[in-house]
Motif scaffolding. Structure first.
Motif, short mmCIF file in Angstrom:
data_model
loop_
_atom_site.label_atom_id
_atom_site.label_comp_id
_atom_site.label_asym_id
_atom_site.label_seq_id
_atom_site.Cartn_x
_atom_site.Cartn_y
_atom_site.Cartn_z
N ASN A 427 34.36 47.88 36.38
CA ASN A 427 35.70 48.67 36.73
C ASN A 427 35.42 48.98 38.42
O ASN A 427 36.38 48.87 38.93
N LEU A 431 38.46 46.91 39.77
CA LEU A 431 39.57 47.61 39.82
C LEU A 431 39.80 48.49 41.34
O LEU A 431 41.03 48.44 41.61
N GLY A 434 40.93 46.21 43.54
CA GLY A 434 42.32 45.91 43.12
C GLY A 434 43.28 46.96 44.02
O GLY A 434 44.34 46.64 44.24
N LYS A 438 46.37 44.34 46.41
CA LYS A 438 46.82 43.33 45.15
C LYS A 438 46.51 42.07 45.51
O LYS A 438 46.76 41.56 46.81
N SER A 509 47.07 42.95 31.63
CA SER A 509 47.71 43.31 32.64
C SER A 509 48.28 44.80 32.57
O SER A 509 49.01 45.30 33.54
N GLU A 511 46.89 47.74 32.54
CA GLU A 511 46.04 48.94 32.77
C GLU A 511 46.66 49.91 33.66
O GLU A 511 46.41 51.09 33.24
N LYS A 554 43.13 43.10 33.85
CA LYS A 554 42.51 44.44 34.52
C LYS A 554 41.54 45.01 33.53
O LYS A 554 40.90 45.96 33.66
#
Lengths: 1011, 354
Positions: A427, A431, A434, A438, A509, A511, A554
């Protein structure tokens, strides 16, 4: 199991001396390698044993009773936790040494006492004890009739339990910090031994991987592993091979004993001895350690093993001794006969000899007490499981005993850890970055968004993936081969209602959605893509889609496959962290299996479980299935049962030709049934005979027996060779005349008979050769031969094309080649460079020999141990030759006879014209197969020649041109002289036009060398 | 040019050995008709030379105008089509080919290709003959089926075609075929004849030939004229002027076979058998036909063998040669022979010397 029984005896004695407090601590201390305590009451000993043996049979009842009792006991102790148990185990371990020490001291004294009075009998007494081991513990129990139910139950329980525990601890032993250094000897030896065992099993595992597959018959780890990896050269045949009758004994008479075999035995092959020991419950290891009870050898060859054994005080045992041990065990069922056992050393006799028959009754009470103490620690885990199992007996064991915590997973712990770490860090790693931006690539290039677990079936890939995710609180979504996994529909918006892959896309996708719904604690999901290598026909574009999903994902994705090197997964591999699961060792598996067996109330000894683990080739799921199946029909499973069952089982599996040949030639090869043999050789009816033929020389036939001068073996070889020849003849009948009904007899002749004649020990014939079956050499040699014949045919055609000779192919090789080669190479060696080159090129031109032919001839006259034809020729000269040849090639009279298609011809005749020679008096027309660049000069040459030559030539040329063949003409005599290139000029138009008009040019361009 | 080719007699009149046969052939052909012919005899005895001379006699110099073709035929064999590739040597009047090259598909070569060729009459009107000639080499290597197909062809198209068959051993040609042909047995030339030829050549080449040297070459040639001439030239390349006791270099493969033989004599063990297998493979890879290897090996073995074993070993050699022909994988049978020999010889040694 035996050793555990003995512990009780130790304990009792100890109790006398040191009091009850020690009792539980003692349990561990008496590991088999410890020099045993011999009882002072030697006189009573024999008698006691007789009693025991008498009771041996009856004691079985108690074992059963014990089971009931066990249940009762379990209820009591069900509350104890596993952790607690472990803790207490450590306690006992640490504390035990002092007690043991004292004990040892006592032993020393006692030994002396013992030996002196019964000097002659010393060896006698020890034997029967051992045979009674299995019964001895229970024998006691019988005396305490009242308590025995409970008591025995406890014992049964504790026995097997401690076996498992002891091992487990051995493995973990290193992590426990030794508090008392003095007493740790024994404990330390545990891990050591484990290492030994591990090493052993790794060995045998390696052998399997090496293509040998499952070892034939009873070839066990020790001997097999050895033969595979080290070349010990000639191990002599047993001098009295097959002359002795192998005794049948009680199945467990060697239980708990560890043997090491060294040197040549008197009548048994090593594998046979190993098999014998294993069948009777003994253990065979490869090297001597403290745990070893006996070194089995008939002659002291003074190797490393015997040295080590002497150092450790291991007893030496002869083959006869082993037989006696087994034989007496059988007899003792009815009456305790005392047989002699030639144990070389009496003093350091194995610990099993120590049961003290005296004072049984006094100890009975202690026993009960001990069990109470012990029960607390030992039965906790199993009882827990037991409760479960009674609740849901209908579940298959594979489900029932699926590991519940990661530590339960057998083997591959480090990989599980890696997986765990990866998942934990996922994570933050992906994430969070991310969020920052993006489409930003992960900053750590090493980190992968997905993980690929690979390994053979049944070793716990899926289980570990699920477990780890569960433990970390991930919600798992599993997609496996039962779901359609084709490419997602282009319109993902269509939604989850569509195919699975669409829903995957959604999942992957979405998440953000999850986050919104529950900001405080986002439910974490993980996608497990099972059996990704199974994505095939139906799942079009599956892998590509998976990769795409990984890129945008994700959530973490765990992919699982069997074969990581599969072509399909090639692209996927780049996106995944690769974790390759290895097969657990058989010890690891046996440990787990024994836990389960115990939980199910199944009596299986460890040796049998190890055998099972070995047979299923690391597949724990299959092992469990087998075990469950067997549990239906029997409650006690022995080594032989497993061996037998799995032998019939393995038949249904695919076996490689190597395995088949291995089995056919193995020392058990003679015992296979005919249909088994046919199955084996039919597993690949083309390859197996080739492998047999390649390797049959390497086997020392066991049927030859004593064979001093190798005469018998030579005779057998001749017979086998003839039979192989028969096989070849039959094969011709099968293939050429389609007599497929002969395939069985073909099999018989080509594989079974040679194997039946020669099966035995494999030996190496060459220095440094690995002692594996080689792959059949015939295929390779045959293809080389085919190639050479083709090249020879080329040369032959060239020679024919030169029109100087009209010879067959065979005489060309047999007679001409030597001289041709001499004519080609000798001048290069003796004459000055220029002259030599000129001569050779001239000769080559005369016979239309091309450079390639030259190489062919050199290649074909090569023999090992003979000078190469090119030896002694300077490289300068050689290159000069090549240059000169190539220089002349523009105007070469030579007609390379390579197959050339003539696209200019519309009719496209079936034939491909290679070289056409129309000799007209002195002139020679030939096809030119040279490069396009040369065409212009060629045509000029042509024209020049045309001017000189007569009309007939012209006609010839045209006729050839009309066939679309490029023709060049030269006066034959001026063949070499005209090699000088003519400067291109405008003269060529006339003839060029003619050939153009006929489409000759086009064809020329196309008729390039096809080399 | 090599001497073998240079001094190959071009006409029937010029042949040095087999003069009587040559004269008979000449008579046969000049009488305007010619039956099917089967030439048989050991290699190097002059079969090919006689055939070529015969053709020249029949068709004049145009028989020399040959072209080499590598043709690919598609043969329709019932359910499937088979590709057959053959090298042919043809002039306007004759076609020479080696049908056994097609391996086990030789049947189709005979059935289709040869029939096809035999059917067509030569277009050449100037030609003196109303037929063309098919020269088939190595007929003894044809499979039985192919030979059976051949005999029909021989009868049916005899009007337009004559077959000249050439082989080493007539025993491997079926009787049916043999009876349809005029059999010409071409003996291996005697050693004196060979020596005569060698002297003839040396005279033409202007060489000094020590007395007895030609005889020695002739002896070593195994009564093969080709071999003799070739090794004569090899000697010439190696050393000139000749000396009386000049070593005559053996063929490379023969040398190797004799090495194998001596290594077999030295030791009879599985290990040695394994080594021998490797060497046999080498010979096979170098395109030495297995029958020749076996024959030569037997020859070398017999040289040093005790006489009481000679018969037995020869028997086994014949046995394995037969199997060799029946089978496909030559090495198996060669190896079986070696193993057999080893076991017999070893037993013999143990028996004699304990």
């Amino acid at each position: 199991m035996q050793s555990q029984d003995i512990r009780k005896w130790f304990m009792k004695q100890q109790d006398k001396g040191t009091g009850n407090g020690n009792s539980s601590k003692q349990t561990k201390s008496s590991t088999p390698e410890k020099p045993s305590a011999l009882t002072p009451q030697s006189g009573k000993l024999v008698q006691g044993m007789q009693e025991c043996s008498g009771r041996r049979k009856t004691s079985k009842y108690f074992a059963k009773d014990g089971k009931n009792a066990k249940d009762e006991m379990e209820v009591e102790e069900s509350s104890t936790e596993k952790k607690g148990q472990r803790g207490s185990m450590e306690l006992t371990k640490v504390k035990s040494p002092p007690g043991k020490k004292i004990h040892k001291l006592e032993n020393d004294d006692e030994d002396e006492d013992f030996v002196i009075p019964t000097s002659g009998k010393g060896s006698v007494d020890t034997t029967p004890n051992k045979k009674l081991k299995s019964g001895s513990g229970k024998g006691v129990a019988q005396k305490l009739v009242n308590e025995s139910d409970e008591d025995d139950g406890g014992k049964v329980q504790s026995k097997s339990k401690s076996a498992g525990r002891g091992r487990g601890r051995g493995a973990k032993g290193s992590s426990i910090t030794p508090t008392t250094t003095k007493g740790m000897d024994v404990d330390e030896s545990d891990p050591e031994d484990m290492d030994d065992n591990d090493a052993n099993s790794i060995k045998s595992g390696g052998r399997g991987r090496g293509g040998r597959g499952a070892p034939a018959g009873g070839r066990g780890r020790g001997g097999g592993g050895r033969g595979g990896f080290m070349n010990f050269g000639e191990r002599k045949d047993p001098p009295h091979k097959g002359e002795k009758e192998v005794p049948e004994g009680a199945p467990d008479c060697l239980d708990g004993l560890t043997f090491v075999i060294s040197g040549t035995l008197d009548s048994l092959e090593r594998e046979e001895a190993e098999d014998l020991i294993k069948r009777h419950g003994g253990r065979v290891t490869g090297s001597v350690s403290k745990k070893t009870n006996y070194l089995l050898c008939d002659e002291d060859i003074g190797g490393r093993k015997s040295a080590k054994a002497k150092e450790l005080g291991t007893a030496f045992l002869t083959e006869d001794g082993l037989f006696d041990m087994i034989r007496t065990s059988n007899k003792s069922k009815t009456s305790a006969q005392i047989s002699k056992m030639p144990v070389d050393k009496v003093a350091p006799s194995p610990p099993k000899k120590s049961p003290q028959k005296s004072g049984k009754t006094e100890h009975a009470a202690n026993l009960v007490a001990r069990i109470d103490v012990k029960g607390l620690t030992s039965r906790a885990s199993s009882s827990k499981r037991k409760d479960q199992s009674t609740a849901q007996t209908w579940l298959p064991w594979t489900e029932k005993y699926r590991p519940k915590v990661p530590n339960d997973i057998v083997g591959n712990q480090s990989l599980v850890k890696q997986l765990h770490d990866w998942l934990v860090n996922w994570n933050e790693q992906f994430l969070n970055t991310g969020k920052k931006g993006k489409g930003k690539k992960q900053n750590d290039s090493g980190a992968k968004k997905a993980v690929l677990l690979s390994g053979t079936p049944g070793i716990g890939k899926t289980t570990s993936a699920k477990l780890v995710s569960q433990m970390l609180g991930f919600q798992t979504i599993e997609v496996n081969a039962s779901d359609s996994r084709g490419k997602a529909d282009a319109k993902i918006e269509k939604g989850i209602g569509g195919s699975t892959s669409n829903s995957i896309k959604e999942l992957v996708s979405n998440e953000a959605l999850n986050l919104k719904m529950d900001c405080s604690q986002p439910p974490k999901t993980v996608l497990i893509m099972d059996e990704v290598d199974g994505m095939s026909a139906g799942d079009r574009g599956g892998v590509a889609d998976l990769i795409a999903s990984i890129k945008i994902s994700k959530i973490p994705i765990i992919c699982i496959c069997n074969d990581r090197y599969s072509q399909k997964l090639k692209s996927l591999v780049n996106y995944c962290l690769l974790l390759s699961f290895r097969k657990p060792t058989k010890q690891q598996m046996a440990k787990r299996l024994s836990q389960i067996a115990k939980a199910e109330g199944l009596q299986v000894n460890e040796i049998a479980l190890e055998e099972l683990a070995e047979r299923v080739n690391g597949d724990i799921r299959m092992a469990l299935n087998q075990l469950q199946y067997m549990s239906l029909s029997m409650s006690v499973i022995k080594f032989d049962d497993i061996k037998q069952r799995l032998q019939s089982n393995s038949k249904d599996e695919d076996i490689s030709p190597f395995t088949a040949v291995d089995k056919l030639f193995g020392f058990n090869g003679g015992k296979l049934r005919m249909d088994e043999r046919i199955d084996l050789s039919m597993s690949d009816p083309d390859l197996v005979p080739l492998l047999i033929q390649e390797n049959y020389i390497n086997y020392r036939p066991s049927s030859a027996g004593k064979d001093d001068n190798g005469m018998k073996r030579m005779n057998l070889l001749a017979r086998a060779a003839e039979s192989i020849g028969d096989g070849d003849i039959i094969n011709v009948q099968i293939r050429r005349y389609r007599q497929w009904q002969l395939s069985q007899i073909g099999c018989l002749a080509s594989s079974i008979i040679p194997a039946a004649i020669l099966h035995g020990q494999r030996e190496t014939l060459e220095q440094g050769e690995r002692n594996f079956n080689r792959f059949g050499g015939w295929l390779g040699k045959n293809s080389t031969m085919g190639k050479n014949y083709r090249l020879l045919e080329d040369l032959h055609v060239h020679l024919l094309a030169s029109r100087e000779s009209n010879l067959g192919r065979a005489p060309l090789r047999l007679d001409y080649l030597t001289l041709l080669l001499k004519r080609l190479t000798d001048p290069l060696r003796v004459l000055p460079k220029d002259e030599a080159v000129e001569r050779v090129v001239e000769f080559m031109d005369l016979y239309s020999i091309s450079m390639e032919d030259f190489d062919t001839m050199v290649e074909m006259s090569k023999f090992k141990g003979h000078p190469n034809a090119l030896d002694g020729i300077q490289p300068v000269v050689k290159s000069a030759l090549t240059r000169a040849y190539n220089k002349g090639s523009s105007s070469r009279v030579i007609r390379s006879a390579d197959l050339i298609t003539l696209p200019g011809i519309k009719k496209a005749p079936k034939k491909r014209v290679a070289a056409m020679l129309e000799p007209v008096e002195e002139t020679l027309a030939e096809e030119n197969a040279e490069n396009e660049e040369e065409i212009s000069s060629d045509t000029e040459d042509q024209e020049e020649e045309l001017i000189d030559s007569d009309k007939k030539l012209q006609a010839d040329l045209e006729s050839l041109n009309s066939k679309g063949i490029q023709v060049q003409m030269e006066l034959k005599g001026s063949g070499s002289s005209s090699s000088a290139k003519k400067p291109p000029s405008g003269r060529g138009k006339g003839s060029a036009a003619t050939s153009d008009g006929k489409g000759g040019r086009g064809s020329r361009a196309a008729s390039k060398r096809k080399r | 040019m090599l001497w073998v080719d240079k001094y190959r007699p071009k006409t029937l009149d010029k042949v040095l050995v087999h003069q009587d046969i040559a004269q008979n052939l000449k008579k046969l052909v000049t009488e305007q008709d010619c039956p099917h012919l089967l030439f048989y005899g050991p290699s190097g005895s002059g079969k090919k030379t006689l055939i070529m001379a015969l053709l020249r006699q029949m068709f004049g110099p145009s028989a020399d105008k040959v072209k080499v073709e590598n043709k690919n035929w598609k043969v329709d064999a019932g359910t499937r089509t088979i590709d057959v590739e053959l090298t042919t040597l043809s002039s306007t009047h004759h076609v020479e080919l080696n049908p056994s090259d097609a391996g086990f598909q030789d049947r189709y070569v005979v059935q289709e290709i040869i029939k096809e060729m035999a059917k067509n009459r030569p277009i050449d009107t100037k030609g003196k003959k109303g037929f063309k000639v098919l020269v088939l080499n190595e007929v003894d290597k044809l499979s039985r089926e192919a030979q059976h197909s051949l005999r029909r062809t021989m009868e049916k198209y005899s009007a337009s075609c004559r077959l000249i068959l050439c082989c080493n051993s007539s025993s491997k040609v079926t009787e049916a075929v043999r009876s349809r042909c005029l059999n010409m047995r071409i003996n291996a030339p005697r050693e004196e004849e060979i020596a005569n030829v060698l002297e003839f050549i040396s005279k033409k080449e202007g060489l000094q030939l020590p007395s007895g040297f030609a005889d020695r070459i002739a002896q070593q040639s195994n009564r093969s004229l080709r071999r003799a001439i070739l090794s004569f030239e090899t000697c010439r390349v190696q050393q000139y002027p000749f000396t009386v006791n000049q070593a005559i270099p053996p063929m490379d493969w023969e040398e190797y076979v004799s090495e194998i033989a001596s290594s077999i004599f030295k030791e009879q063990s599985p290990k040695r058998l394994f080594e021998v297998r490797g060497k046999l493979y080498e010979l096979l890879i170098n395109c030495i036909p297995p029958e020749i290897i076996l024959k030569r090996l037997l020859y070398e073995l017999l040289k040093k063998l005790d006489s009481e074993l000679k018969h037995e070993i020869s028997h086994w050699a014949a046995y394995y040669e037969h199997r060799l022909r029946l089978g496909q994988k030559a090495i198996f049978h060669l190896e079986a022979f070696v193993a057999k020999f080893m076991s017999i010889y070893k037993g013999f040694l143990i028996e004699t010397f304990g």
